[in-house]
Write an enzyme that holds these catalytic residues in place. Structure first.
Site, PDB file in Angstrom:
ATOM      1  CD  GLU A 232      17.556  -0.231 -22.328  1.00 42.17           C
ATOM      2  OE1 GLU A 232      17.105   0.166 -23.420  1.00 42.17           O
ATOM      3  OE2 GLU A 232      17.067   0.073 -21.237  1.00 42.17           O
ATOM      4  NE  ARG A 233      14.519  -5.304 -25.359  1.00 40.70           N
ATOM      5  CZ  ARG A 233      13.678  -5.129 -26.363  1.00 40.70           C
ATOM      6  NH1 ARG A 233      13.845  -5.792 -27.496  1.00 40.70           N
ATOM      7  NH2 ARG A 233      12.671  -4.304 -26.254  1.00 40.70           N
TER       8      ARG A 233
END
Ligand SMILES: Cc1cc2nc3c(=O)[nH]c(=O)nc-3n(C[C@H](O)[C@H](O)[C@H](O)COP(=O)(O)OP(=O)(O)OC[C@H]3O[C@@H](n4cnc5c(N)ncnc54)[C@H](O)[C@@H]3O)c2cc1C
Length: 369
Positions: A232-233
């Site tokens: 996600e990051r």
């Protein structure tokens, strides 16, 4: 001489297909979706799934395309993607892959990551939602908040406590279908930015989750979720420099045409210097992203670099959005101007998926400080 150091003709074909899709299917609707506070994800994901956009780096046996990280980067540079499937792909059983991952990659199911709770955001280990094992089921009780896609998701990858023992081995990750009894969307949240993305508070009241919906091993969920956060990051990086490049280009066009004190604004040295500064920072962020893709492609750990990239991505996109809005003057403050939306939306990267301070903590820890 090679036209591009990083991307081949095939990558560029994928890029064009994604760009065409955005032009035809997303951009004409974005104002309406912002107004409605929701994007019709079942419809949009179905179309994206049919075009093969949702499973670029996933194995073909689960409906993916079996391509490398560079293709995924091309996709991410053009659009933000679905985010709740990495844990199933990396740790889930064949049953979970066939039942949830494959339909998600085809765009037939919408997924969401359900980790944050009212009293557990940055401190994930403070979460209280509990899954109690009972025979061949787990009984799930608790609540989650700020969940992206929460009002539309067909399933959640949810982190819950499975033990009261202190430490990081008391958590497990589950696939939670939202059509089971005991699930409810307690509130759709009203946000200052990212308005076309729905965000919700969710409630679980004695939900009976089949034991086969446990992802991986009981007690290992915390570590699995930390790895899912890495995906996600990472997706925040291309999103940040892609958005920054777009805003910068639109601002330059405006500054060329807008005359103040008898000359185009772009002729003001202080403005040109700032544009040059931002251009340099965007390129630095892009190169860090490419470095991370090289690490991932080589099968190496990129946790520190992803945390650094997420931190810098937030700073770059906010600096560019803020500075560009300033140069649009009063018009930039008007809701009808895209720059006002980018300004509001850009703040999220500093908080969502782990706040800036959490990124700094991770970097410091991995550096041994
Ligand atoms: C639009 C939106 C979408 C989201 N989508 C999802 C989702 O899909 N799934 C999900 O699970 N969560 C989601 N979140 C939640 C998000 O991950 C959390 O908001 C974030 O992790 C911060 O947690 P918190 O809000 O509880 O803030 P807190 O943990 O209360 O922290 C508040 C602030 O304190 C500071 N801080 C925190 N820790 C430290 C520290 N160690 N040192 C110094 N300062 C610190 C930071 O500035 C931080 O912003 C979303 C949030 C938003 C706003």
């Amino acid at each position: 001489m090679a036209k591009d150091l990083y991307f081949t003709k095939d990558h560029e074909l994928v890029r064009k297909a994604v760009a065409d899709f955005i032009k035809q299917e997303i951009n004409p609707n974005i104002d309406q979706w912002e107004e409605e506070g929701k994007t019709p994800l079942h419809d949009v994901f179905k179309k994206m799934g049919e075009l093969g956009f949702l499973g670029i780096r996933y194995d073909t046996q689960y409906g993916g395309e079996g391509l490398d990280y560079w293709y995924e980067l091309v996709f991410l540079e053009e659009i933000a993607k679905i985010r709740a499937t990495p844990a199933i792909y990396d740790f889930g059983s064949e049953y979970l892959k066939k039942t949830y991952l494959t339909p998600a990659l085809k765009g037939e199911m919408v997924s969401a990551i359900a980790v944050t709770e009212p009293d557990a955001g940055s401190d994930v280990a403070a979460l209280k939602t509990f899954a109690q094992k009972q025979g061949d089921h787990y009984i799930l009780n608790g609540s989650k908040t700020y969940i992206t896609n929460g009002t539309q998701a067909d399933f959640l990858t949810l982190l819950a406590r499975t033990s009261d023992e202190p430490g990081y081995h008391s958590f497990s990750l589950f696939v939670v279908p939202t059509d089971l009894d005991g699930f409810s969307v307690s509130k759709k949240l009203d946000k200052m930015g990212m308005r076309s993305s729905d965000t919700a508070e969710l409630f679980f009241d004695n939900m009976k989750i089949p034991a086969q919906n446990l992802i991986g091993t009981e007690g290992e969920g915390f570590i699995q979720q930390m790895m899912q956060f890495q995906h996600e990051r990472f997706s925040a990086l291309p999103l940040a420099y892609g958005t920054s490049e777009m805003i910068l280009k639109e601002t330059v066009d405006y500054l060329r045409s807008r005359k103040v004190f008898g000359k185009p604004l772009i002729k003001q040295q202080v403005i040109r210097h700032n544009l040059a500064q931002w251009k340099a920072e965007i390129l630095a962020l892009k190169q860090l992203t490419y470095h991370i893709v090289r690490l991932k492609t080589a099968g190496m750990d990129a946790s520190k670099e992803v945390s650094m990239g997420k931190l810098l991505a937030a700073q770059v996109v906010q600096k560019v959005a803020d500075g560009c809005l300033q140069y649009f003057g009063g018009s930039g403050f008007m809701n009808e101007m895209p720059i006002s939306r980018f300004f509001r939306d850009s703040k999220l990267i500093s908080v969502g998926g782990g706040a800036d301070e959490v990124m700094k903590d991770i970097i410091a820890k991995l550096e041994g400080y």
